[in-house]
Design a protein around this motif. Structure first.
Motif, PDB file in Angstrom:
ATOM      1  N   GLN A  96     -18.843  -5.209  10.029  1.00 53.44           N
ATOM      2  CA  GLN A  96     -17.674  -5.803   9.408  1.00 53.44           C
ATOM      3  C   GLN A  96     -16.506  -4.825   9.508  1.00 53.44           C
ATOM      4  OE1 GLN A  96     -17.586  -9.153   7.599  1.00 53.44           O
ATOM      5  NE2 GLN A  96     -19.015  -9.107   9.308  1.00 53.44           N
ATOM      6  N   VAL A  97     -15.417  -5.269  10.100  1.00 55.24           N
ATOM      7  CA  VAL A  97     -14.251  -4.411  10.306  1.00 55.24           C
ATOM      8  C   VAL A  97     -13.370  -4.440   9.059  1.00 55.24           C
ATOM      9  CG1 VAL A  97     -12.177  -4.004  11.684  1.00 55.24           C
ATOM     10  CG2 VAL A  97     -14.292  -4.789  12.791  1.00 55.24           C
ATOM     11  N   VAL A  98     -13.219  -3.288   8.427  1.00 50.25           N
ATOM     12  CA  VAL A  98     -12.356  -3.139   7.256  1.00 50.25           C
ATOM     13  C   VAL A  98     -11.148  -2.317   7.696  1.00 50.25           C
ATOM     14  CG1 VAL A  98     -12.140  -2.241   4.919  1.00 50.25           C
ATOM     15  CG2 VAL A  98     -14.307  -3.262   5.670  1.00 50.25           C
ATOM     16  N   THR A  99      -9.984  -2.958   7.756  1.00 49.49           N
ATOM     17  CA  THR A  99      -8.775  -2.284   8.213  1.00 49.49           C
ATOM     18  C   THR A  99      -7.925  -1.888   7.013  1.00 49.49           C
ATOM     19  OG1 THR A  99      -8.801  -3.542  10.274  1.00 49.49           O
ATOM     20  CG2 THR A  99      -6.748  -2.447   9.692  1.00 49.49           C
ATOM     21  N   LEU A 100      -7.450  -0.640   7.022  1.00 50.01           N
ATOM     22  CA  LEU A 100      -6.680  -0.065   5.923  1.00 50.01           C
ATOM     23  C   LEU A 100      -5.211   0.029   6.330  1.00 50.01           C
ATOM     24  CD1 LEU A 100      -9.111   2.916   5.193  1.00 50.01           C
ATOM     25  CD2 LEU A 100      -9.241   0.572   4.293  1.00 50.01           C
ATOM     26  N   TYR A 101      -4.333  -0.522   5.492  1.00 45.45           N
ATOM     27  CA  TYR A 101      -2.906  -0.527   5.776  1.00 45.45           C
ATOM     28  C   TYR A 101      -2.175   0.284   4.703  1.00 45.45           C
ATOM     29  CZ  TYR A 101      -4.251  -4.450   8.758  1.00 45.45           C
ATOM     30  OH  TYR A 101      -4.861  -5.246   9.709  1.00 45.45           O
ATOM     31  N   PRO A 102      -1.684   1.489   5.045  1.00 46.63           N
ATOM     32  CA  PRO A 102      -1.018   2.333   4.037  1.00 46.63           C
ATOM     33  C   PRO A 102       0.374   1.808   3.674  1.00 46.63           C
ATOM     34  CG  PRO A 102      -1.831   3.626   5.918  1.00 46.63           C
ATOM     35  CD  PRO A 102      -1.859   2.185   6.320  1.00 46.63           C
ATOM     36  N   ILE A 103       0.725   1.981   2.388  1.00 54.27           N
ATOM     37  CA  ILE A 103       2.034   1.594   1.868  1.00 54.27           C
ATOM     38  C   ILE A 103       2.529   2.700   0.944  1.00 54.27           C
ATOM     39  CG2 ILE A 103       3.331  -0.094   0.506  1.00 54.27           C
ATOM     40  CD1 ILE A 103       1.239  -2.188   1.230  1.00 54.27           C
ATOM     41  N   ASN A 104       3.775   3.078   1.060  1.00 55.77           N
ATOM     42  CA  ASN A 104       4.403   4.010   0.122  1.00 55.77           C
ATOM     43  C   ASN A 104       4.833   3.205  -1.092  1.00 55.77           C
ATOM     44  OD1 ASN A 104       5.960   5.851  -1.298  1.00 55.77           O
ATOM     45  ND2 ASN A 104       6.999   6.652   0.513  1.00 55.77           N
ATOM     46  N   ALA A 105       4.050   3.284  -2.169  1.00 56.33           N
ATOM     47  CA  ALA A 105       4.264   2.400  -3.319  1.00 56.33           C
ATOM     48  C   ALA A 105       5.594   2.641  -4.012  1.00 56.33           C
ATOM     49  CB  ALA A 105       3.121   2.564  -4.317  1.00 56.33           C
ATOM     50  N   GLY A 106       6.009   3.931  -4.110  1.00 57.53           N
ATOM     51  CA  GLY A 106       7.234   4.229  -4.840  1.00 57.53           C
ATOM     52  C   GLY A 106       8.413   4.602  -3.977  1.00 57.53           C
ATOM     53  N   ALA A 115       9.831  10.753  -1.252  1.00 57.86           N
ATOM     54  CA  ALA A 115       9.792  11.551  -0.025  1.00 57.86           C
ATOM     55  C   ALA A 115       8.455  12.247   0.177  1.00 57.86           C
ATOM     56  CB  ALA A 115      10.918  12.587  -0.053  1.00 57.86           C
ATOM     57  N   ALA A 116       7.838  12.733  -0.922  1.00 58.72           N
ATOM     58  CA  ALA A 116       6.567  13.449  -0.784  1.00 58.72           C
ATOM     59  C   ALA A 116       5.474  12.528  -0.260  1.00 58.72           C
ATOM     60  CB  ALA A 116       6.159  14.050  -2.128  1.00 58.72           C
ATOM     61  N   THR A 117       5.414  11.305  -0.790  1.00 54.23           N
ATOM     62  CA  THR A 117       4.427  10.338  -0.311  1.00 54.23           C
ATOM     63  C   THR A 117       4.712   9.960   1.136  1.00 54.23           C
ATOM     64  OG1 THR A 117       4.110   9.451  -2.537  1.00 54.23           O
ATOM     65  CG2 THR A 117       3.414   8.056  -0.706  1.00 54.23           C
ATOM     66  N   GLU A 118       5.988   9.827   1.470  1.00 57.98           N
ATOM     67  CA  GLU A 118       6.365   9.493   2.845  1.00 57.98           C
ATOM     68  C   GLU A 118       5.874  10.575   3.809  1.00 57.98           C
ATOM     69  OE1 GLU A 118       8.126   6.780   5.545  1.00 57.98           O
ATOM     70  OE2 GLU A 118       7.718   6.617   3.395  1.00 57.98           O
ATOM     71  N   ALA A 119       6.044  11.841   3.419  1.00 56.96           N
ATOM     72  CA  ALA A 119       5.597  12.947   4.267  1.00 56.96           C
ATOM     73  C   ALA A 119       4.080  12.943   4.410  1.00 56.96           C
ATOM     74  CB  ALA A 119       6.069  14.274   3.686  1.00 56.96           C
ATOM     75  N   MET A 139      -1.986   1.342  -1.625  1.00 58.86           N
ATOM     76  CA  MET A 139      -0.732   1.675  -2.292  1.00 58.86           C
ATOM     77  C   MET A 139      -0.775   3.153  -2.699  1.00 58.86           C
ATOM     78  SD  MET A 139       0.987  -1.208  -2.380  1.00 58.86           S
ATOM     79  CE  MET A 139       2.171  -1.081  -3.716  1.00 58.86           C
ATOM     80  N   TYR A 140      -0.052   3.992  -1.960  1.00 57.21           N
ATOM     81  CA  TYR A 140      -0.084   5.435  -2.200  1.00 57.21           C
ATOM     82  C   TYR A 140       0.967   5.849  -3.221  1.00 57.21           C
ATOM     83  CZ  TYR A 140      -3.519   6.572   1.356  1.00 57.21           C
ATOM     84  OH  TYR A 140      -4.691   6.692   2.066  1.00 57.21           O
ATOM     85  N   HIS A 141       0.514   6.691  -4.187  1.00 53.44           N
ATOM     86  CA  HIS A 141       1.375   7.200  -5.246  1.00 53.44           C
ATOM     87  C   HIS A 141       1.375   8.725  -5.217  1.00 53.44           C
ATOM     88  CE1 HIS A 141       1.532   3.227  -7.333  1.00 53.44           C
ATOM     89  NE2 HIS A 141       0.327   3.088  -6.817  1.00 53.44           N
ATOM     90  N   PRO A 142       2.456   9.365  -5.674  1.00 48.69           N
ATOM     91  CA  PRO A 142       2.478  10.831  -5.723  1.00 48.69           C
ATOM     92  C   PRO A 142       1.482  11.360  -6.747  1.00 48.69           C
ATOM     93  CG  PRO A 142       4.416   9.914  -6.808  1.00 48.69           C
ATOM     94  CD  PRO A 142       3.714   8.760  -6.143  1.00 48.69           C
ATOM     95  N   THR A 143       1.035  12.595  -6.559  1.00 46.82           N
ATOM     96  CA  THR A 143       0.034  13.173  -7.456  1.00 46.82           C
ATOM     97  C   THR A 143       0.575  13.402  -8.861  1.00 46.82           C
ATOM     98  OG1 THR A 143       0.629  15.350  -6.584  1.00 46.82           O
ATOM     99  CG2 THR A 143      -1.282  14.266  -5.621  1.00 46.82           C
ATOM    100  N   ASP A 144       1.900  13.477  -9.015  1.00 47.05           N
ATOM    101  CA  ASP A 144       2.480  13.658 -10.356  1.00 47.05           C
ATOM    102  C   ASP A 144       2.883  12.312 -10.968  1.00 47.05           C
ATOM    103  OD1 ASP A 144       4.580  13.073  -8.680  1.00 47.05           O
ATOM    104  OD2 ASP A 144       5.880  14.704  -9.347  1.00 47.05           O
ATOM    105  N   ALA A 200      -1.526  10.151  -2.953  1.00 49.93           N
ATOM    106  CA  ALA A 200      -1.116  10.722  -1.669  1.00 49.93           C
ATOM    107  C   ALA A 200      -1.396  12.218  -1.659  1.00 49.93           C
ATOM    108  CB  ALA A 200       0.370  10.451  -1.433  1.00 49.93           C
ATOM    109  N   SER A 201      -2.678  12.565  -1.589  1.00 47.63           N
ATOM    110  CA  SER A 201      -3.070  13.968  -1.612  1.00 47.63           C
ATOM    111  C   SER A 201      -4.426  14.126  -0.949  1.00 47.63           C
ATOM    112  CB  SER A 201      -3.143  14.479  -3.058  1.00 47.63           C
ATOM    113  OG  SER A 201      -3.744  15.752  -3.119  1.00 47.63           O
ATOM    114  N   ARG A 202      -4.564  15.146  -0.104  1.00 49.45           N
ATOM    115  CA  ARG A 202      -5.851  15.445   0.523  1.00 49.45           C
ATOM    116  C   ARG A 202      -6.899  15.794  -0.530  1.00 49.45           C
ATOM    117  NH1 ARG A 202      -7.378  14.171   5.777  1.00 49.45           N
ATOM    118  NH2 ARG A 202      -5.519  14.188   7.081  1.00 49.45           N
ATOM    119  N   SER A 203      -6.462  16.455  -1.605  1.00 52.62           N
ATOM    120  CA  SER A 203      -7.414  16.844  -2.649  1.00 52.62           C
ATOM    121  C   SER A 203      -8.000  15.643  -3.372  1.00 52.62           C
ATOM    122  CB  SER A 203      -6.734  17.771  -3.662  1.00 52.62           C
ATOM    123  OG  SER A 203      -5.704  17.085  -4.361  1.00 52.62           O
ATOM    124  N   GLN A 204      -7.366  14.479  -3.242  1.00 55.38           N
ATOM    125  CA  GLN A 204      -7.847  13.258  -3.888  1.00 55.38           C
ATOM    126  C   GLN A 204      -8.593  12.343  -2.917  1.00 55.38           C
ATOM    127  OE1 GLN A 204      -7.619  12.338  -7.221  1.00 55.38           O
ATOM    128  NE2 GLN A 204      -7.005  14.474  -7.471  1.00 55.38           N
TER     129      GLN A 204
END
Length: 255
Positions: free
Chosen positions: A35-45, A48-52, A137-142, A165-169
């Protein structure tokens, strides 16, 4: 005569929709192919940090998902060597319709229809053709408060997943993604909607353990590791979760 014709056309449409829904559910739970599960990223807010972060995002952020589903499916005798294939799709710029806050059934139905219409319009072309579409839906870590509630829909086989939006998460993010993905296969939540505590016994990874608490892992659809009667923690990553027998039955891994 005209009224009868309209009724017949409406019945035909309803039968077609019902047949398509049944066929989709059968196909999703037959596990005859990956089953193909495709992930589509979105900058929720739109920050700039999430965009980067999204500019650097690649498949390594989701590396644990395919091996996890393979290992869990094998526990129930699923013969596929790759039951789930994870694909990172193109970014989506448009924001989905907001989830209603009143919790009413009518609001939920209305949002589900609007979400499916939005997904139909905004999903970028991708290959292979996805069986499941998850919009991340990606959000900043703060982020100032708890993340909004994520949602997976069996009808339409799509989901809205809120992540950081963090590698640590990456670990907790993959837990949420896997949880919402299983909703699209028919899995139900295994936690109390008010307290968010895992339900016993189907929301426990090891309900037969003595002593019962604390548990070492979480049942994926319960989402938390029970520690005490009224205390649980979020798993650090997928290695701290498993898919229990009730969930396996719901998604067609157990007949």
């Amino acid at each position: 005569m005209f009224k009868t014709l309209r009724i017949l056309i409406l019945l035909l449409v309803l039968l077609t929709v019902a047949g398509t829904t049944w066929l989709g559910r059968w196909q999703a739970q037959s596990w005859k192919r990956p089953q193909v599960v495709t992930l589509y990223p979105i900058n929720a807010g739109g920050d700039a940090a999430t965009e980067a972060y999204l500019d650097r995002l690649d498949e390594s952020a989701f590396a644990g998902l395919e091996p996890y589903f393979k290992e869990q499916a094998a526990r129930y005798g699923v013969a596929l060597s790759q039951p789930v294939r994870i694909v990172l799709g193109r970014r989506v710029r448009a924001l989905p319709p907001p989830v209603p806050r009143d919790g009413s059934v009518l609001s939920a139905i209305s949002w589900s229809l609007r979400m499916r219409w939005w997904a139909w319009r905004e999903t970028p072309p991708s290959s292979p053709v996805p069986d499941v579409r998850l919009f991340l839906m990606y959000h900043p870590t703060d982020f100032a408060s708890a993340l909004p509630h994520s949602t997976g829909l069996e009808k339409g086989r799509l989901g809205l997943v809120h992540v950081f939006a963090s590698r640590s998460q990456a670990g907790p993010n993959q837990v949420v993604i896997a949880h919402e993905a299983l909703h699209t296969f028919g899995a139900t939540d295994k936690y109390d909607p008010i307290t968010l505590m895992p339900r016993f016994p189907d929301g426990y990874a090891e309900p037969q353990a003595e002593p019962r608490l604390p548990q070492a892992r979480a049942e994926l659809m319960a989402g938390r590791v029970p520690l005490r009667e009224n205390e649980a923690r979020i798993p650090a990553d997928l290695t701290e979760t498993l898919i229990g027998p009730v969930t396996a039955l719901e998604i067609g891994w157990v007949k």
